[in-house]
Design a protein around this motif. Structure first.
Motif, PDB file in Angstrom:
ATOM      1  N   LEU A   1       0.829  -1.207   0.000  1.00 44.23           N
ATOM      2  CA  LEU A   1       0.000   0.000   0.000  1.00 44.23           C
ATOM      3  C   LEU A   1       0.863   1.256   0.000  1.00 44.23           C
ATOM      4  CD1 LEU A   1      -2.864  -1.039   2.441  1.00 44.23           C
ATOM      5  CD2 LEU A   1      -3.098  -0.518   0.023  1.00 44.23           C
ATOM      6  N   THR A   2       1.950   1.256   0.769  1.00 42.16           N
ATOM      7  CA  THR A   2       2.855   2.408   0.811  1.00 42.16           C
ATOM      8  C   THR A   2       3.524   2.608  -0.547  1.00 42.16           C
ATOM      9  OG1 THR A   2       3.266   1.963   3.144  1.00 42.16           O
ATOM     10  CG2 THR A   2       4.790   3.437   2.030  1.00 42.16           C
ATOM     11  N   THR A   3       3.958   1.528  -1.167  1.00 39.64           N
ATOM     12  CA  THR A   3       4.574   1.615  -2.494  1.00 39.64           C
ATOM     13  C   THR A   3       3.588   2.184  -3.503  1.00 39.64           C
ATOM     14  OG1 THR A   3       6.013  -0.266  -1.998  1.00 39.64           O
ATOM     15  CG2 THR A   3       5.712   0.293  -4.320  1.00 39.64           C
ATOM     16  N   ASP A   4       2.345   1.709  -3.472  1.00 35.12           N
ATOM     17  CA  ASP A   4       1.332   2.211  -4.397  1.00 35.12           C
ATOM     18  C   ASP A   4       1.013   3.681  -4.144  1.00 35.12           C
ATOM     19  OD1 ASP A   4       1.177  -0.199  -5.689  1.00 35.12           O
ATOM     20  OD2 ASP A   4      -0.636  -0.865  -4.653  1.00 35.12           O
ATOM     21  N   LEU A   5       0.970   4.079  -2.884  1.00 35.56           N
ATOM     22  CA  LEU A   5       0.715   5.492  -2.566  1.00 35.56           C
ATOM     23  C   LEU A   5       1.803   6.381  -3.141  1.00 35.56           C
ATOM     24  CD1 LEU A   5      -0.780   7.764  -1.071  1.00 35.56           C
ATOM     25  CD2 LEU A   5       0.590   7.201   0.941  1.00 35.56           C
ATOM     26  N   LEU A   6       3.055   5.992  -2.965  1.00 39.38           N
ATOM     27  CA  LEU A   6       4.162   6.806  -3.475  1.00 39.38           C
ATOM     28  C   LEU A   6       4.265   6.727  -4.999  1.00 39.38           C
ATOM     29  CD1 LEU A   6       6.810   5.976  -0.754  1.00 39.38           C
ATOM     30  CD2 LEU A   6       5.483   8.083  -0.992  1.00 39.38           C
ATOM     31  N   LYS A   7       3.828   5.618  -5.574  1.00 40.26           N
ATOM     32  CA  LYS A   7       3.897   5.441  -7.025  1.00 40.26           C
ATOM     33  C   LYS A   7       2.796   6.232  -7.741  1.00 40.26           C
ATOM     34  CE  LYS A   7       4.384   1.675 -10.348  1.00 40.26           C
ATOM     35  NZ  LYS A   7       4.455   0.202 -10.449  1.00 40.26           N
ATOM     36  N   TYR A   8       1.565   6.101  -7.255  1.00 34.90           N
ATOM     37  CA  TYR A   8       0.419   6.709  -7.940  1.00 34.90           C
ATOM     38  C   TYR A   8      -0.026   8.027  -7.325  1.00 34.90           C
ATOM     39  CZ  TYR A   8       0.224   2.064  -9.962  1.00 34.90           C
ATOM     40  OH  TYR A   8       0.550   0.887 -10.602  1.00 34.90           O
ATOM     41  N   GLY A   9       0.409   8.332  -6.122  1.00 39.35           N
ATOM     42  CA  GLY A   9       0.044   9.589  -5.488  1.00 39.35           C
ATOM     43  C   GLY A   9      -1.281   9.560  -4.752  1.00 39.35           C
ATOM     44  N   LYS A  10      -2.074   8.523  -4.960  1.00 37.34           N
ATOM     45  CA  LYS A  10      -3.405   8.465  -4.363  1.00 37.34           C
ATOM     46  C   LYS A  10      -3.886   7.016  -4.368  1.00 37.34           C
ATOM     47  CE  LYS A  10      -7.891  10.544  -5.373  1.00 37.34           C
ATOM     48  NZ  LYS A  10      -8.560  11.473  -6.270  1.00 37.34           N
ATOM     49  N   ILE A  11      -4.400   6.547  -3.221  1.00 32.83           N
ATOM     50  CA  ILE A  11      -4.987   5.217  -3.152  1.00 32.83           C
ATOM     51  C   ILE A  11      -6.255   5.271  -2.319  1.00 32.83           C
ATOM     52  CG2 ILE A  11      -2.842   3.913  -3.455  1.00 32.83           C
ATOM     53  CD1 ILE A  11      -2.841   3.423  -0.429  1.00 32.83           C
ATOM     54  N   GLU A  12      -7.133   4.308  -2.545  1.00 29.07           N
ATOM     55  CA  GLU A  12      -8.356   4.211  -1.760  1.00 29.07           C
ATOM     56  C   GLU A  12      -8.340   2.879  -1.015  1.00 29.07           C
ATOM     57  OE1 GLU A  12     -13.191   4.558  -2.270  1.00 29.07           O
ATOM     58  OE2 GLU A  12     -11.894   4.616  -4.031  1.00 29.07           O
ATOM     59  N   THR A  13      -8.538   2.947   0.296  1.00 31.36           N
ATOM     60  CA  THR A  13      -8.504   1.762   1.138  1.00 31.36           C
ATOM     61  C   THR A  13      -9.386   1.998   2.356  1.00 31.36           C
ATOM     62  OG1 THR A  13      -7.014   0.226   2.280  1.00 31.36           O
ATOM     63  CG2 THR A  13      -6.423   2.551   2.340  1.00 31.36           C
ATOM     64  N   THR A  14      -9.377   1.064   3.301  1.00 33.27           N
ATOM     65  CA  THR A  14     -10.168   1.271   4.513  1.00 33.27           C
ATOM     66  C   THR A  14      -9.475   2.285   5.418  1.00 33.27           C
ATOM     67  OG1 THR A  14      -9.104  -0.534   5.698  1.00 33.27           O
ATOM     68  CG2 THR A  14     -11.091  -1.074   4.441  1.00 33.27           C
ATOM     69  N   GLU A  15     -10.240   2.869   6.311  1.00 30.51           N
ATOM     70  CA  GLU A  15      -9.725   3.932   7.172  1.00 30.51           C
ATOM     71  C   GLU A  15      -8.601   3.442   8.090  1.00 30.51           C
ATOM     72  OE1 GLU A  15     -11.543   6.896  10.541  1.00 30.51           O
ATOM     73  OE2 GLU A  15     -12.903   5.996   9.087  1.00 30.51           O
ATOM     74  N   THR A  16      -8.747   2.258   8.663  1.00 29.81           N
ATOM     75  CA  THR A  16      -7.713   1.761   9.573  1.00 29.81           C
ATOM     76  C   THR A  16      -6.416   1.440   8.837  1.00 29.81           C
ATOM     77  OG1 THR A  16      -8.677  -0.444   9.401  1.00 29.81           O
ATOM     78  CG2 THR A  16      -9.290   0.857  11.300  1.00 29.81           C
ATOM     79  N   ARG A  17      -6.519   0.870   7.635  1.00 30.43           N
ATOM     80  CA  ARG A  17      -5.316   0.629   6.842  1.00 30.43           C
ATOM     81  C   ARG A  17      -4.674   1.947   6.444  1.00 30.43           C
ATOM     82  NH1 ARG A  17      -7.224  -4.083   2.619  1.00 30.43           N
ATOM     83  NH2 ARG A  17      -7.583  -5.679   4.190  1.00 30.43           N
ATOM     84  N   ALA A  18      -5.486   2.932   6.106  1.00 32.16           N
ATOM     85  CA  ALA A  18      -4.970   4.238   5.703  1.00 32.16           C
ATOM     86  C   ALA A  18      -4.163   4.873   6.830  1.00 32.16           C
ATOM     87  CB  ALA A  18      -6.118   5.157   5.298  1.00 32.16           C
ATOM     88  N   LYS A  19      -4.632   4.732   8.061  1.00 30.75           N
ATOM     89  CA  LYS A  19      -3.908   5.314   9.197  1.00 30.75           C
ATOM     90  C   LYS A  19      -2.551   4.650   9.396  1.00 30.75           C
ATOM     91  CE  LYS A  19      -7.986   6.880  11.677  1.00 30.75           C
ATOM     92  NZ  LYS A  19      -8.827   6.695  12.873  1.00 30.75           N
ATOM     93  N   GLU A  20      -2.472   3.353   9.155  1.00 33.96           N
ATOM     94  CA  GLU A  20      -1.197   2.651   9.283  1.00 33.96           C
ATOM     95  C   GLU A  20      -0.249   3.017   8.135  1.00 33.96           C
ATOM     96  OE1 GLU A  20       0.041   0.657  11.783  1.00 33.96           O
ATOM     97  OE2 GLU A  20      -1.727   1.475  12.784  1.00 33.96           O
ATOM     98  N   VAL A  21      -0.783   3.107   6.922  1.00 33.27           N
ATOM     99  CA  VAL A  21       0.047   3.466   5.769  1.00 33.27           C
ATOM    100  C   VAL A  21       0.554   4.896   5.912  1.00 33.27           C
ATOM    101  CG1 VAL A  21      -0.001   3.864   3.271  1.00 33.27           C
ATOM    102  CG2 VAL A  21      -1.043   1.818   4.229  1.00 33.27           C
ATOM    103  N   LEU A  22      -0.251   5.767   6.484  1.00 31.76           N
ATOM    104  CA  LEU A  22       0.159   7.159   6.703  1.00 31.76           C
ATOM    105  C   LEU A  22       1.431   7.210   7.546  1.00 31.76           C
ATOM    106  CD1 LEU A  22      -1.634  10.280   7.045  1.00 31.76           C
ATOM    107  CD2 LEU A  22      -0.734   9.568   9.238  1.00 31.76           C
ATOM    108  N   ARG A  23       1.489   6.420   8.605  1.00 32.94           N
ATOM    109  CA  ARG A  23       2.671   6.404   9.475  1.00 32.94           C
ATOM    110  C   ARG A  23       3.922   6.013   8.702  1.00 32.94           C
ATOM    111  NH1 ARG A  23       1.721   2.235  13.692  1.00 32.94           N
ATOM    112  NH2 ARG A  23       3.764   2.883  14.385  1.00 32.94           N
ATOM    113  N   ILE A  24       3.804   4.974   7.883  1.00 28.66           N
ATOM    114  CA  ILE A  24       4.959   4.477   7.144  1.00 28.66           C
ATOM    115  C   ILE A  24       5.372   5.468   6.054  1.00 28.66           C
ATOM    116  CG2 ILE A  24       5.810   2.603   5.672  1.00 28.66           C
ATOM    117  CD1 ILE A  24       3.772   0.785   7.155  1.00 28.66           C
TER     118      ILE A  24
END
Length: 108
Positions: A18-41
């Motif tokens: 998820l972190t790789t995809d966020l940095l690659k595409y600039g935007k991802i859609e996921t669940t709120e709890t996963r998003a909070k964990e990916v934000l930290r990383i």
């Protein structure tokens, strides 16, 4: 760290993907709890990339799965946030998911 209902190996790899995809595409859609964990990383990866040295690049390469994404992070993304001390990623809540009503969020 939240467990997200997964074994530790699966959870770590899911968050790395998820972190790789966020940095690659600039935007991802996921669940709120996963998003909070990916934000930290993701925040940690951008902060490391701002240092722009070999040690930081190796630490980021250990976490991010795609080498071209790491290169893009160091050359394009990190210089944009040189003057900021945090808050590089934003979470926007989009409402419940149809089917299981899990809260969805968009990371940008």
């Amino acid at each position: 760290m939240r467990k997200l209902g997964r074994p530790s190996g699966h959870r770590k790899m899911m968050l790395r993907n998820l972190t790789t995809d966020l940095l690659k595409y600039g935007k991802i859609e996921t669940t709120e709890t996963r998003a909070k964990e990916v934000l930290r990383i993701a925040e940690k990866m951008i902060t490391l990339a701002k240092k722009n040295d070999l040690a930081a690049r190796r630490l980021v390469l250990a976490e991010i799965l795609d080498e071209t994404t790491v290169k893009n992070l160091f050359e394009k993304i990190a210089p944009k946030y040189e003057d900021r001390s945090g808050g590089y990623v934003r979470i926007t809540k989009t409402g419940p998911r149809r089917g299981d009503a899990a809260q969805k969020a968009v990371l940008e």
